[in-house]
Scaffold this motif. Sequence first.
Motif, short mmCIF file in Angstrom:
data_model
loop_
_atom_site.label_atom_id
_atom_site.label_comp_id
_atom_site.label_asym_id
_atom_site.label_seq_id
_atom_site.Cartn_x
_atom_site.Cartn_y
_atom_site.Cartn_z
N LEU A 438 0.82 -1.21 0.00
CA LEU A 438 0.00 0.00 0.00
C LEU A 438 0.85 1.27 0.00
O LEU A 438 0.37 2.35 -0.35
CB LEU A 438 -0.94 0.00 1.21
N GLU A 439 2.12 1.12 0.43
CA GLU A 439 3.01 2.27 0.41
C GLU A 439 3.44 2.64 -1.01
O GLU A 439 3.98 3.71 -1.24
CB GLU A 439 4.24 1.98 1.27
N LYS A 440 3.21 1.70 -1.94
CA LYS A 440 3.59 1.94 -3.33
C LYS A 440 2.31 2.09 -4.17
O LYS A 440 1.39 1.30 -4.03
CB LYS A 440 4.41 0.76 -3.88
N THR A 441 2.27 3.09 -5.00
CA THR A 441 1.13 3.29 -5.89
C THR A 441 1.55 2.86 -7.29
O THR A 441 2.38 3.52 -7.93
CB THR A 441 0.68 4.75 -5.91
N ALA A 442 1.02 1.76 -7.76
CA ALA A 442 1.43 1.21 -9.05
C ALA A 442 0.58 1.80 -10.17
O ALA A 442 -0.61 2.08 -10.01
CB ALA A 442 1.29 -0.31 -9.04
N THR A 443 1.23 2.01 -11.31
CA THR A 443 0.56 2.45 -12.53
C THR A 443 0.84 1.44 -13.63
O THR A 443 1.66 0.52 -13.46
CB THR A 443 1.05 3.83 -12.97
N VAL A 444 0.19 1.62 -14.78
CA VAL A 444 0.44 0.73 -15.91
C VAL A 444 1.90 0.77 -16.30
O VAL A 444 2.50 -0.25 -16.66
CB VAL A 444 -0.46 1.11 -17.11
N ALA A 445 2.52 1.94 -16.20
CA ALA A 445 3.93 2.07 -16.57
C ALA A 445 4.83 1.21 -15.70
O ALA A 445 5.87 0.69 -16.16
CB ALA A 445 4.37 3.53 -16.48
N VAL A 579 1.62 -19.66 -11.94
CA VAL A 579 2.87 -18.89 -11.95
C VAL A 579 2.57 -17.39 -12.04
O VAL A 579 3.21 -16.58 -11.36
CB VAL A 579 3.77 -19.35 -13.11
N MET A 580 1.59 -17.01 -12.85
CA MET A 580 1.24 -15.60 -12.97
C MET A 580 0.82 -15.03 -11.62
O MET A 580 1.20 -13.91 -11.25
CB MET A 580 0.10 -15.42 -13.97
N SER A 581 0.05 -15.78 -10.85
CA SER A 581 -0.42 -15.29 -9.55
C SER A 581 0.72 -15.17 -8.55
O SER A 581 0.60 -14.45 -7.56
CB SER A 581 -1.50 -16.23 -8.99
N GLU A 582 1.85 -15.86 -8.82
CA GLU A 582 3.00 -15.82 -7.92
C GLU A 582 4.02 -14.74 -8.29
O GLU A 582 4.67 -14.18 -7.42
CB GLU A 582 3.71 -17.18 -7.92
N LEU A 583 4.17 -14.48 -9.59
CA LEU A 583 5.27 -13.63 -10.05
C LEU A 583 5.04 -12.15 -9.76
O LEU A 583 5.98 -11.42 -9.45
CB LEU A 583 5.51 -13.82 -11.55
N PHE A 584 3.79 -11.68 -9.88
CA PHE A 584 3.55 -10.24 -9.74
C PHE A 584 3.49 -9.85 -8.26
O PHE A 584 2.81 -10.51 -7.47
CB PHE A 584 2.24 -9.84 -10.41
N PRO A 585 4.17 -8.76 -7.88
CA PRO A 585 4.01 -8.26 -6.50
C PRO A 585 2.59 -7.74 -6.28
O PRO A 585 1.88 -7.42 -7.24
CB PRO A 585 5.04 -7.12 -6.42
N ILE A 586 2.20 -7.65 -5.03
CA ILE A 586 0.81 -7.32 -4.70
C ILE A 586 0.38 -6.00 -5.32
O ILE A 586 -0.73 -5.88 -5.84
CB ILE A 586 0.63 -7.28 -3.17
N GLU A 587 1.28 -5.00 -5.30
CA GLU A 587 0.86 -3.67 -5.72
C GLU A 587 0.59 -3.56 -7.22
O GLU A 587 -0.13 -2.68 -7.66
CB GLU A 587 1.91 -2.62 -5.30
N VAL A 588 1.16 -4.46 -8.04
CA VAL A 588 0.92 -4.38 -9.49
C VAL A 588 0.02 -5.52 -10.00
O VAL A 588 -0.34 -5.54 -11.17
CB VAL A 588 2.25 -4.38 -10.30
N LYS A 589 -0.31 -6.44 -9.11
CA LYS A 589 -1.08 -7.62 -9.54
C LYS A 589 -2.42 -7.25 -10.17
O LYS A 589 -2.82 -7.81 -11.19
CB LYS A 589 -1.29 -8.56 -8.35
N ALA A 590 -3.13 -6.29 -9.56
CA ALA A 590 -4.46 -5.91 -10.06
C ALA A 590 -4.38 -5.24 -11.42
O ALA A 590 -5.38 -5.18 -12.14
CB ALA A 590 -5.15 -5.00 -9.06
N PRO A 594 -4.83 -8.57 -15.23
CA PRO A 594 -5.85 -8.42 -16.28
C PRO A 594 -5.25 -8.23 -17.68
O PRO A 594 -5.80 -8.73 -18.66
CB PRO A 594 -6.62 -7.16 -15.84
N ILE A 595 -4.11 -7.50 -17.78
CA ILE A 595 -3.50 -7.29 -19.10
C ILE A 595 -3.02 -8.63 -19.67
O ILE A 595 -3.28 -8.96 -20.83
CB ILE A 595 -2.33 -6.30 -19.01
#
Length: 667
Positions: A438-445, A579-590, A594-595
């Motif tokens: 939550l301390e990190k705000t993820a964007t598409v970039a 594997v996809m559900s494991e590789l992405f960190p929580i802040e960018v997973k959402a 989907p992409i």
Amino acid sequence: MEDRSYAYDPVGETGAVNQQAYRMEAGQLWRQYAIAGIANIAIASTGYSMGWTSPVNLKLQNTTDNPIGEPITKDQEAWIGSLLTVGAIFGPFLGGFAASKIGRKWGLLSTSIPLFIGWILIAATKNVGMIYGGRIFWGLAVGMLFTISPMYCAEIATDDSRGALGSFLQAFITLGYLLIYGIGPYVSYMVIAYVGIIFTGAFAVLFFFMPESPFYYLAKANIAIASTGYSMGWTSPVNLKLQNTTDNPIGEPITKDQEAWIGSLLTVGAIFGPFLGGFAASKIGRKWGLLSTSIPLFIGWILIAATKNVGMIYGGRIFWGLAVGMLFTISPMYCAEIATDDSRGALGSFLQAFITLGYLLIYGIGPYVSYMVIAYVGIIFTGAFAVLFFFMPESPFYYLAKGDREAAAKCLSSIRGRSHEGVQAELDLMAADVNASLEKTATVADVFRGSNFKAFYISCALVFFQQFSGINAVLFYMTNIFEAANSSLDSAIATIIIGVVQVIASFITPLVVDRLGRRILLLISSCGTAIGLGLLGMFFMLAQANNPVVDKIGFLPILSLVLFIVTYCWGLGPLPWAVMSELFPIEVKAIASPIATAFCWVLSFLITRYFSAIADALGMGGTFFIFGACCVAAFFFTLFLVPETKGKSFQEIQDILSGRPSKPEKA
């Protein structure tokens, strides 16, 4: 990374889901044994019932303590002895149904009903027919218990206790035999019956307070996935109905182009579904996001059932696709978030396992029932998911992200089968991960930077190879492939065989993925699918050339597809999602999931829409050779670029992707 050796660890290295859900702190392993022991009181009761004939037959052969007033004949004695096994033949099917629909706990409790009925018939007997009835009801209970009890004990067991708990069945059934052999010759017929009733009642009362198997919660999350498998496989039997006028709701045969659009439009909806699913999962939670998928599923089935023209079928398929895209985004997320590090692979593999159940159902009934019956089954399937999953818990990660720690603790204790205090250590670790994200705000970039991009291109590559193995072309057009091959086996029967193989193979993966790891299964899978597709391509090449050897190898299409399906279900099918559900960190997973999922369905659309056209241009043989070449590429991509995530925490996986050294894993 912090030392996690103190943390609650519900799963050992064998990958049995939540297998330490009932392991308390050190020295309290006894609780597992107590739960398994209480669960097997019913088994002891059946041992008592099964051994009942030994002392009671002697009573029934005279008139002193004989409730029917006259000695039984040899033939009646034989029937009394054997009718329990008649009931036991049907009991397993009833038990399996109960275990899947109402859970292992309530399935076990429901066995007390036929046991009570049996004992009441025995106690109130006035003729040999009532004894026959009582024995049949006992048999039903025996068959149910021998199905559900081992399942329950295995699912609550740890690695080092599963063998012991599994052997409880035999141990407790001998206790029942010992009791009936010990008291039977020395007490009256009625006392034997009363002891049986008390025995059954003791089980029902004591087991009522025992916890549910954690596996049951996971199964409910994937009922919707099974429903989408039914929807996705719908084209296989229904295309044949739409090509004639006998059972065709639109009144005229569809064209080749319409058939291609019917097959591919589901994937169009699935392209947009992941974005809707990601939004729902973050805004209303994983549970309600999953439940919301029943809306497009219902709409799709209503359009299919009420169809008057091909446009309504198109609409129904698009709505199904929306649900598929949403489910393939939210379901892996939900399963990964309720899993522990060592069970994540097994839980992630559930998606593929349950979708094959849906395929098997449509393959099994589709060729033999009407168009409308197929639609009604789909509506019932969707309704069953909506009702059953309504009572399942939310992901604790969602509540923590919303700042509701109390709700997170409540649902985690429900999933683990432990008290609030017993899950605090695990909850603290979850909260730390969520707070960091939550301390990190993820964007598409951010998806295209650093280790996130590495996770992204690995995920996209894996779903690319999954789709370009040709799986959806094979499954959507299974019946057509067998028709085109002029296989000696009836196409409907061949399709059912493939469906059965698919289910069996898919349920093997959750059992081995956390033992063998993701990489080895992906390597085996890509190699096996390449061989299967190569054989299938060779068969069609020979058939196209009118080679006489084709008449002698009519078995080859089904053999090739069995090899392809089995090995696909071991790796390329379930593991890209896990594997996809494991590789992405929580802040960018959402954002990233989907992409990647939408990319998967874009590929699926291209394949299903243009499979027929490519097959017409290149021939079936050439098309399958192309799919086989993609599987060969998948082998080398996995060998050189896919990291092993077995048994690793989310933080350890991020360290691997970014090239940072991790501390040694706990022993």
